[in-house]
Motif scaffolding. Structure first.
Motif, PDB file in Angstrom:
ATOM      1  N   ASP A  14       0.852  -1.190   0.000  1.00 36.37           N
ATOM      2  CA  ASP A  14       0.000   0.000   0.000  1.00 36.37           C
ATOM      3  C   ASP A  14       0.889   1.242   0.000  1.00 36.37           C
ATOM      4  N   LEU A  63      -3.852  -0.742   5.172  1.00 34.96           N
ATOM      5  CA  LEU A  63      -5.183  -0.578   4.580  1.00 34.96           C
ATOM      6  C   LEU A  63      -5.416  -1.535   3.414  1.00 34.96           C
ATOM      7  N   SER A  64      -4.384  -2.243   3.012  1.00 37.79           N
ATOM      8  CA  SER A  64      -4.459  -3.063   1.800  1.00 37.79           C
ATOM      9  C   SER A  64      -5.080  -4.435   2.023  1.00 37.79           C
ATOM     10  N   GLY A  65      -5.342  -4.829   3.252  1.00 37.75           N
ATOM     11  CA  GLY A  65      -5.846  -6.165   3.528  1.00 37.75           C
ATOM     12  C   GLY A  65      -4.736  -7.181   3.726  1.00 37.75           C
ATOM     13  N   ALA A  66      -3.497  -6.734   3.674  1.00 32.29           N
ATOM     14  CA  ALA A  66      -2.367  -7.655   3.816  1.00 32.29           C
ATOM     15  C   ALA A  66      -2.109  -8.047   5.267  1.00 32.29           C
ATOM     16  N   HIS A  67      -2.908  -7.517   6.191  1.00 37.04           N
ATOM     17  CA  HIS A  67      -2.682  -7.806   7.609  1.00 37.04           C
ATOM     18  C   HIS A  67      -2.765  -9.299   7.919  1.00 37.04           C
ATOM     19  N   ASN A  68      -3.550 -10.058   7.154  1.00 34.10           N
ATOM     20  CA  ASN A  68      -3.668 -11.499   7.393  1.00 34.10           C
ATOM     21  C   ASN A  68      -2.358 -12.230   7.141  1.00 34.10           C
ATOM     22  N   HIS A  69      -1.500 -11.668   6.335  1.00 29.63           N
ATOM     23  CA  HIS A  69      -0.172 -12.239   6.084  1.00 29.63           C
ATOM     24  C   HIS A  69       0.895 -11.573   6.954  1.00 29.63           C
TER      25      HIS A  69
END
Length: 113
Positions: A14, A63-69
């Motif tokens: 992001d 904010l990109s949704g990459a938090h799961n990784h």
């Protein structure tokens, strides 16, 4: 008394860091020492910065949704480096009042030995 040291990082791809910079400024204004690592940081770079800066808190702006990784990898690295007590203790959504974030950090920063 020593100021709380906070590393603010923008991990993942992001490219928008305005929110991270706003948080960094608010924490500085609240009397914390803030180290902003910049855009596109890997979990390894974030943990390295936390170690080098003797951080009490790590703040991530994702904010990109990459938090799961990113979050699980970050936690694994923190544990390996003996910093797991930093942990994940709060999630703040867009629009959270800055004072709520400041108060949370002041109440939950890792204890100094």
């Amino acid at each position: 008394m020593r100021k709380l040291r906070v590393v603010i990082a923008k991990p993942g791809l992001d490219g928008h860091d305005r929110g991270a910079k706003v948080i960094a400024r608010a924490l500085r204004d609240a009397g914390m020492e803030v180290i902003y690592t910049g855009l596109r940081q890997t979990p390894e770079q974030v943990v390295s910065a936390a170690l080098q800066e003797d951080a009490d808190v790590i703040g991530l702006s994702i904010l990109s949704g990459a938090h799961n990784h990113i979050a699980p990898r970050l936690m694994q690295l923190l544990k390996e480096k003996g910093l797991e007590e930093i942990g994940v203790k709060g999630v703040f959504l867009p629009g959270t009042p800055m004072q709520d974030i400041v108060d949370f950090i002041n109440s939950n920063a890792r204890a100094r030995v």
